[in-house]
Scaffold this active site. Structure first.
Site, PDB file in Angstrom:
ATOM      1  N   CYS A 120       0.896  -1.419  -0.083  1.00 25.36           N
ATOM      2  CA  CYS A 120      -0.155  -0.086   0.072  1.00 25.36           C
ATOM      3  C   CYS A 120       0.763   1.377  -0.009  1.00 25.36           C
ATOM      4  CB  CYS A 120      -1.052   0.000   1.175  1.00 25.36           C
ATOM      5  SG  CYS A 120      -0.134   0.305   2.889  1.00 25.36           S
ATOM      6  N   CYS A 173       3.197   1.722   2.877  1.00 28.70           N
ATOM      7  CA  CYS A 173       4.531   1.005   2.792  1.00 28.70           C
ATOM      8  C   CYS A 173       5.641   1.733   1.925  1.00 28.70           C
ATOM      9  CB  CYS A 173       4.526  -0.032   1.827  1.00 28.70           C
ATOM     10  SG  CYS A 173       3.103  -1.448   2.886  1.00 28.70           S
ATOM     11  N   ASP A 212       5.041  21.514 -36.950  1.00 28.52           N
ATOM     12  CA  ASP A 212       5.816  21.396 -37.817  1.00 28.52           C
ATOM     13  C   ASP A 212       5.289  20.953 -39.206  1.00 28.52           C
ATOM     14  OD1 ASP A 212       8.435  21.556 -39.486  1.00 28.52           O
ATOM     15  OD2 ASP A 212       8.300  19.141 -39.108  1.00 28.52           O
ATOM     16  N   ASP A 240       9.001  16.539 -35.988  1.00 30.26           N
ATOM     17  CA  ASP A 240       9.382  15.195 -36.300  1.00 30.26           C
ATOM     18  C   ASP A 240      10.934  15.048 -36.550  1.00 30.26           C
ATOM     19  OD1 ASP A 240       9.601  16.752 -38.755  1.00 30.26           O
ATOM     20  OD2 ASP A 240       9.740  14.653 -39.788  1.00 30.26           O
ATOM     21  N   ASP A 297      13.787  20.430 -35.083  1.00 32.73           N
ATOM     22  CA  ASP A 297      12.600  20.796 -34.213  1.00 32.73           C
ATOM     23  C   ASP A 297      12.978  20.806 -32.739  1.00 32.73           C
ATOM     24  OD1 ASP A 297      10.779  21.356 -36.454  1.00 32.73           O
ATOM     25  OD2 ASP A 297      10.377  19.317 -36.366  1.00 32.73           O
TER      26      ASP A 297
END
Length: 618
Positions: free
Chosen positions: A12, A15, A404, A599, A603
């Site tokens: 949990c 913990c 782009d 891409d 860029d």
């Protein structure tokens, strides 16, 4: 130094807090981040692994150093699949009773079922609670144990005590069964989210064929060293990143780029681990091996995204750290108040147990990491790698999206748009151009070859950045841009207006001419990079959500304006250099959060400048 540790025994969010505190107390630890969903800890500092592992063991957890080259299984509690469903089946009759369905279950049968569920499937909760108690802490399993044991003990007292009372065996059994079954479903979900990472890791072969001292030997991939000569047979996967030294062939790099078209490789070209070799025998010099390969870093990128904590989860973990003590305190306060107002001891105990039982599932601490894992895992299966989960929160605030053009909104695969012949027919012109392009992997060459078939020309010479020349029969032909024509003193004026018109529509123009013995222009071929089929719908859906869509491209202004009009973009700018893109994004951010979609490497500055960078095929 950063160490990755696998932690065993966490159930949990409490913990998580206990493990992080144990690690943070170790001298030399700068930071410690524990993730419940992956059962891993990222520890930064000068502390050594044995000391960190000892600290976790003192806190009640098992631990070992995680192998960064292996993929986490992300199935933290396999036994729940053995315990959860059977427990739920056994508790089913009592579950019906809890929902008010009239089921006549003899008290001793209910007792037998409750004893089995409490002691056999429920033993995992007792072991976990005892481990936490020995470490001086309490967790969600402590709540499960206190709540269900109280309900079970109260039922036994009412059944065998001096004064008969109502039985609550169904409460203890059903709670254990439901919590176990819920954890079984969570375990299954985590296993599914790991499938994308395991799929990536499986691309790397386990052995490599290495040439050493003139002899080819098969070695485990872990023994490959930088500088080794790798022999890659046809149909084999590349074991490490490298530089091609011998051979010419095509390689399938779709695992990295998403592009199904094989990439032509010549000596000097870069090769990536996991790529699939085609039909040629290749020899490459290893440049990055093991955990440093592009593929290994890609796997770690996904794992890091699933392990990292966005701001909302850090808030949840802080709340969870005090959640269990607060619930126990509330249960004790409930017991005292009920006794103070004159309730019977049975009623007071039942009210206190209800507080414990209601709180025990701890959806608070588990929902956030599980949701992040499910989201990042589903994204990875769709080819989307989320570098930092914090961007999931940023994405909800985005108000502008900058695109782009080439390869982002367009396919990035040119096609023949128009052929203009000054002599002969367009099909004859294409036939001549195809002869010059046979064997070439250039994007424009593939476009020509998809339109016409021809025997290869002789003496083909590629002229970088300009075009190609070769002998077709007794004719020396050249195919390329205006710069190549100018170098051979070919007059392109007769087709200048046509070329300008096509360029204004976003097309790329190549001229075909005869260089010798009679230098003259034969015609031109224009190439168009089509819009991606989903581009128009994507822009429309973004704009429907109130997002402003802009395009920044290094392409000519006429082509950019043409594409922008076709897609209905709010704004578009052409002939923008990479540094100018970054400056434009910075200016747009002053009006609201911005996402940049690109891409290519060019860029990168704009992607980094944006609030949310979305890199296509990189």
């Amino acid at each position: 130094m950063t160490l990755t540790l696998t932690i065993e025994g966490m159930t949990c969010a409490s913990c998580v807090a206990r493990a992080e505190k144990a690690l943070a107390r170790v001298p030399g630890v700068d930071s410690a981040v524990v993730n419940l969903a992956t059962e891993r800890a990222e520890v930064t500092g000068a502390a050594t692994a044995p000391v960190l592992i000892a600290a976790l063991e003192t806190a009640g957890f098992g631990s070992h150093v995680a192998d960064v080259d292996e993929v986490a299984e992300l199935v933290p509690w396999r036994p729940v699949w053995l315990a959860g469903p059977p427990a739920l089946i056994l508790a089913a009759p009592m579950l019906l009773m809890a929902f008010g369905v009239h089921v006549m279950l003899p008290p001793y049968v209910a007792l037998a079922l409750a004893v089995f569920v409490q002691l056999v499937p429920g033993s995992a909760f007792y072991r976990s609670a005892w481990t936490a108690l020995r470490a001086g802490a309490a967790d969600m399993d402590t709540l499960v144990v206190l709540g269900t044991t109280t309900a079970f003990a109260l039922s036994c007292w009412n059944m065998f005590g001096p004064v008969p009372g109502p039985l609550y065996f169904e409460s203890s059994a059903v709670i254990i069964a439901l919590v176990l079954f819920g954890r079984a479903l969570e375990s299954r979900a985590r296993a599914q989210t790991a499938s994308a990472i395991r799929g990536l890791a499986a691309l790397r072969p386990t052995t490599a064929l290495v040439r050493r001292d003139g002899v080819e030997v098969s070695l485990p991939v872990g023994r490959v060293a930088v500088g080794d000569m790798l022999v890659i047979l046809p149909g084999a996967r590349i074991p490490a990143d490298g530089e091609l030294v011998e051979g010419i062939g095509s390689v399938d790099e779709s695992h990295m780029t998403g592009e199904s078209m094989p990439v032509h490789k010549v000596p000097g070209a870069a090769l990536t681990a996991g790529a699939l070799n085609g039909s040629a025998r290749l020899v490459a010099r290893a440049t990055r091996v093991g955990g440093e390969t592009t593929l290994a870093r890609m796997v770690r990128l996904v794992e890091a995204a699933q392990s990292a904590k966005p701001p909302i989860q850090r808030l949840v973990d802080r709340v969870s750290a005090i959640f269990v003590p607060s619930v126990i305190a509330a249960a004790l306060l409930t017991l005292v108040i009920w006794l103070a107002i004159g309730a019977t001891p049975q009623a007071a105990v039942l009210a206190a147990a209800s507080v414990l039982v209601i709180a025990c599932p701890c959806a608070l601490g588990l929902a956030t990491p599980t949701a992040i894992m499910a989201g990042t895992g589903a994204a990875a299966r769709a080819g989307i790698l989320i570098r930092d989960p914090a961007v999931l929160e940023v994405a909800g605030r985005i108000r502008q999206v900058v695109f782009d053009k080439t390869g982002t909104l367009t396919v990035g695969k040119p096609t023949v748009a128009k052929v203009i012949a000054r002599e002969g027919t367009p099909s004859e012109l294409l036939h001549l151009a195809a002869s010059l392009q046979v064997g070439s992997e250039h994007a424009l060459a593939r476009a020509v070859l998809s339109e016409a078939c021809a025997a290869p020309a002789d003496e083909i010479i590629a002229i970088p950045g300009q075009g190609v020349s070769g002998m077709v029969g007794l004719r020396e032909l050249i195919l390329g841009n205006a710069k190549l024509m100018q170098a051979h003193e070919i007059d392109v004026a007769p087709l200048a207006s046509d070329a300008a018109e096509l360029a204004g529509q976003g097309a790329t123009v190549s001229y075909l001419a005869e260089a010798a013995p009679d230098a003259r222009l034969i015609g031109l071929i224009s190439f168009a990079d089509a819009l991606k089929p989903e581009a128009h719908d994507a822009i429309a859906r973004l704009r429907a959500r109130g997002l402003v869509c802009t395009m920044l491209s290094g392409d000519n202004k006429a082509a950019v304006a043409f594409i922008a009009a076709k897609l209905g973009l709010d704004d578009a700018r052409g002939e923008v250099a990479p540094d100018q893109k970054a400056a434009a994004v910075a200016a747009l951010r002053k009006t609201g959060p911005v996402a940049m979609v690109g891409d290519g490497i060019n860029d990168a500055p704009a992607l980094a400048e944006a609030d949310l960078g979305i890199a296509m095929a990189t």
